[in-house]
Design a protein around this motif. Structure first.
Motif, PDB file in Angstrom:
ATOM      1  N   UNK A   1      -2.279 -59.694  16.229  1.00 26.91           N
ATOM      2  CA  UNK A   1      -2.438 -59.482  14.788  1.00 26.91           C
ATOM      3  C   UNK A   1      -2.011 -58.065  14.412  1.00 26.91           C
ATOM      4  N   UNK A   2      -2.433 -57.081  15.183  1.00 35.08           N
ATOM      5  CA  UNK A   2      -2.039 -55.693  14.930  1.00 35.08           C
ATOM      6  C   UNK A   2      -0.523 -55.566  14.899  1.00 35.08           C
ATOM      7  N   UNK A   3       0.131 -56.121  15.903  1.00 34.38           N
ATOM      8  CA  UNK A   3       1.582 -55.990  15.997  1.00 34.38           C
ATOM      9  C   UNK A   3       2.265 -56.673  14.825  1.00 34.38           C
ATOM     10  N   UNK A   4       1.754 -57.812  14.401  1.00 34.07           N
ATOM     11  CA  UNK A   4       2.345 -58.509  13.264  1.00 34.07           C
ATOM     12  C   UNK A   4       2.226 -57.667  11.988  1.00 34.07           C
TER      13      UNK A   4
ATOM     14  N   UNK B   1      -9.709 -50.895  10.070  1.00 37.34           N
ATOM     15  CA  UNK B   1     -10.835 -51.383  10.878  1.00 37.34           C
ATOM     16  C   UNK B   1     -10.395 -51.935  12.227  1.00 37.34           C
ATOM     17  N   UNK B   2      -9.519 -51.190  12.900  1.00 40.98           N
ATOM     18  CA  UNK B   2      -9.010 -51.578  14.215  1.00 40.98           C
ATOM     19  C   UNK B   2      -8.432 -52.999  14.218  1.00 40.98           C
ATOM     20  N   UNK B   3      -7.844 -53.358  13.086  1.00 37.61           N
ATOM     21  CA  UNK B   3      -7.193 -54.661  12.915  1.00 37.61           C
ATOM     22  C   UNK B   3      -8.143 -55.830  13.148  1.00 37.61           C
ATOM     23  N   UNK B   4      -9.362 -55.677  12.669  1.00 37.53           N
ATOM     24  CA  UNK B   4     -10.340 -56.767  12.685  1.00 37.53           C
ATOM     25  C   UNK B   4     -10.016 -57.661  11.480  1.00 37.53           C
ATOM     26  N   UNK B   5      -9.424 -58.803  11.729  1.00 42.08           N
ATOM     27  CA  UNK B   5      -8.954 -59.678  10.651  1.00 42.08           C
ATOM     28  C   UNK B   5     -10.086 -60.117   9.726  1.00 42.08           C
ATOM     29  N   UNK B   6     -11.258 -60.383  10.278  1.00 42.82           N
ATOM     30  CA  UNK B   6     -12.384 -60.822   9.443  1.00 42.82           C
ATOM     31  C   UNK B   6     -12.768 -59.737   8.438  1.00 42.82           C
ATOM     32  N   UNK B   7     -12.725 -58.479   8.855  1.00 46.51           N
ATOM     33  CA  UNK B   7     -13.027 -57.377   7.929  1.00 46.51           C
ATOM     34  C   UNK B   7     -11.912 -57.197   6.917  1.00 46.51           C
ATOM     35  N   UNK B   8     -10.673 -57.227   7.374  1.00 47.49           N
ATOM     36  CA  UNK B   8      -9.536 -57.009   6.473  1.00 47.49           C
ATOM     37  C   UNK B   8      -9.470 -58.108   5.414  1.00 47.49           C
TER      38      UNK B   8
ATOM     39  N   UNK C   1       2.472 -53.586  -1.833  1.00 45.64           N
ATOM     40  CA  UNK C   1       2.819 -54.933  -1.379  1.00 45.64           C
ATOM     41  C   UNK C   1       2.520 -55.124   0.103  1.00 45.64           C
ATOM     42  N   UNK C   2       2.771 -54.096   0.904  1.00 37.32           N
ATOM     43  CA  UNK C   2       2.501 -54.195   2.340  1.00 37.32           C
ATOM     44  C   UNK C   2       1.000 -54.185   2.625  1.00 37.32           C
ATOM     45  N   UNK C   3       0.252 -53.434   1.853  1.00 35.40           N
ATOM     46  CA  UNK C   3      -1.212 -53.419   2.015  1.00 35.40           C
ATOM     47  C   UNK C   3      -1.788 -54.777   1.618  1.00 35.40           C
ATOM     48  N   UNK C   4      -1.331 -55.303   0.475  1.00 36.64           N
ATOM     49  CA  UNK C   4      -1.799 -56.630   0.047  1.00 36.64           C
ATOM     50  C   UNK C   4      -1.371 -57.705   1.044  1.00 36.64           C
ATOM     51  N   UNK C   5      -0.195 -57.540   1.640  1.00 38.63           N
ATOM     52  CA  UNK C   5       0.261 -58.487   2.659  1.00 38.63           C
ATOM     53  C   UNK C   5      -0.653 -58.468   3.878  1.00 38.63           C
ATOM     54  N   UNK C   6      -1.117 -57.286   4.264  1.00 37.32           N
ATOM     55  CA  UNK C   6      -2.026 -57.191   5.413  1.00 37.32           C
ATOM     56  C   UNK C   6      -3.311 -57.984   5.144  1.00 37.32           C
ATOM     57  N   UNK C   7      -3.790 -57.918   3.913  1.00 38.31           N
ATOM     58  CA  UNK C   7      -5.003 -58.658   3.548  1.00 38.31           C
ATOM     59  C   UNK C   7      -4.715 -60.164   3.554  1.00 38.31           C
ATOM     60  N   UNK C   8      -3.608 -60.556   2.935  1.00 33.82           N
ATOM     61  CA  UNK C   8      -3.221 -61.977   2.936  1.00 33.82           C
ATOM     62  C   UNK C   8      -3.020 -62.468   4.363  1.00 33.82           C
TER      63      UNK C   8
ATOM     64  N   UNK D   1      -4.288 -65.465   9.190  1.00 34.57           N
ATOM     65  CA  UNK D   1      -4.596 -65.373  10.621  1.00 34.57           C
ATOM     66  C   UNK D   1      -5.883 -66.143  10.931  1.00 34.57           C
ATOM     67  N   UNK D   2      -6.905 -65.962  10.116  1.00 35.38           N
ATOM     68  CA  UNK D   2      -8.182 -66.649  10.328  1.00 35.38           C
ATOM     69  C   UNK D   2      -8.014 -68.170  10.198  1.00 35.38           C
ATOM     70  N   UNK D   3      -7.128 -68.607   9.280  1.00 39.45           N
ATOM     71  CA  UNK D   3      -6.839 -70.051   9.150  1.00 39.45           C
ATOM     72  C   UNK D   3      -6.174 -70.581  10.412  1.00 39.45           C
ATOM     73  N   UNK D   4      -5.228 -69.816  10.949  1.00 40.53           N
ATOM     74  CA  UNK D   4      -4.539 -70.234  12.177  1.00 40.53           C
ATOM     75  C   UNK D   4      -5.538 -70.351  13.325  1.00 40.53           C
TER      76      UNK D   4
END
Length: 192
Positions: free
Chosen positions: A34-37, A63-70, A92-99, A104-107
């Motif tokens: 997830x971090x790398x993506x 948050x150390x690329x914790x997807x649940x927090x992001x 746009x890139x920040x909003x993309x990280x949130x999206x 990621x959580x859906x996957x």
């Protein structure tokens, strides 16, 4: 200056370190994938060295690329990130990280892990290319096209085919080290 043959980065210590110890080595940890993506998406339109230099800042800011927090970030957090000079301050890139965190959580919910989802595309083993020279590199492939489209269906952003192919190279889904590279044999063995 190092006399080792590398695919890229010779003479630039941060690039040499990344090339020699990270790029092309198979990654199976969901958080690292997830971090790398996210970092590859942040790199769009910029040089990779810019992101390499900011990686620790990204880990602290996100948050150390914790997807649940992001996935829970709100507009207040977005504004705070927009003020953070340690990252690329592109809304746009920040909003993309949130999206992407939400996608990621859906996957993960659908496939059990992001690792399984991604690595199934290559049968669980890296594609071993036999690149002779840097001019032989591809920017994208039919497989990166497919993965890009599938990620977009889940709601991922900044995951065009070129970004996805760079991601595949970085996380070892494809071994694109040049055959004369100092780590070619080592990385090839990791994929067996």
């Amino acid at each position: 200056m190092s006399d080792k043959i590398r695919c890229f980065g010779t003479g630039i210590p941060i690039y040499e370190e990344y090339h020699d110890t990270v790029w092309g080595r198979p990654v199976h940890d969901d958080r690292q994938l997830f971090e790398k993506l996210i970092l590859d998406g942040a790199q769009a339109g910029l040089s990779w060295i810019t992101i390499l230099k900011k990686t620790e800042n990204y880990r602290a800011a996100f948050d150390n690329f914790d997807a649940a927090k992001i996935a829970q970030y709100d507009e207040k957090k977005v504004e705070k990130l927009m003020q953070n000079a340690g990252i690329v301050r592109n809304r746009l890139k920040i909003l993309a990280a949130i999206a992407n965190a939400k996608a990621f959580l859906k996957v993960v919910e659908t496939y059990g892990s992001f690792d399984k989802f991604l690595w199934d595309y290559v049968g669980g083993k890296p594609i071993q290319n036999n690149i002779e020279k840097s001019e032989d590199y591809q920017a994208k492939t039919p497989l990166s096209d497919k993965i890009s489209k599938d990620l977009q269906k889940f709601g991922f952003k900044f995951v065009g085919s070129t970004i996805i192919y760079a991601f595949m190279q970085a996380v070892g889904m494809v071994n694109d080290h040049i055959k004369t590279c100092c780590v070619y044999d080592e990385v090839r063995e990791l994929g067996k």
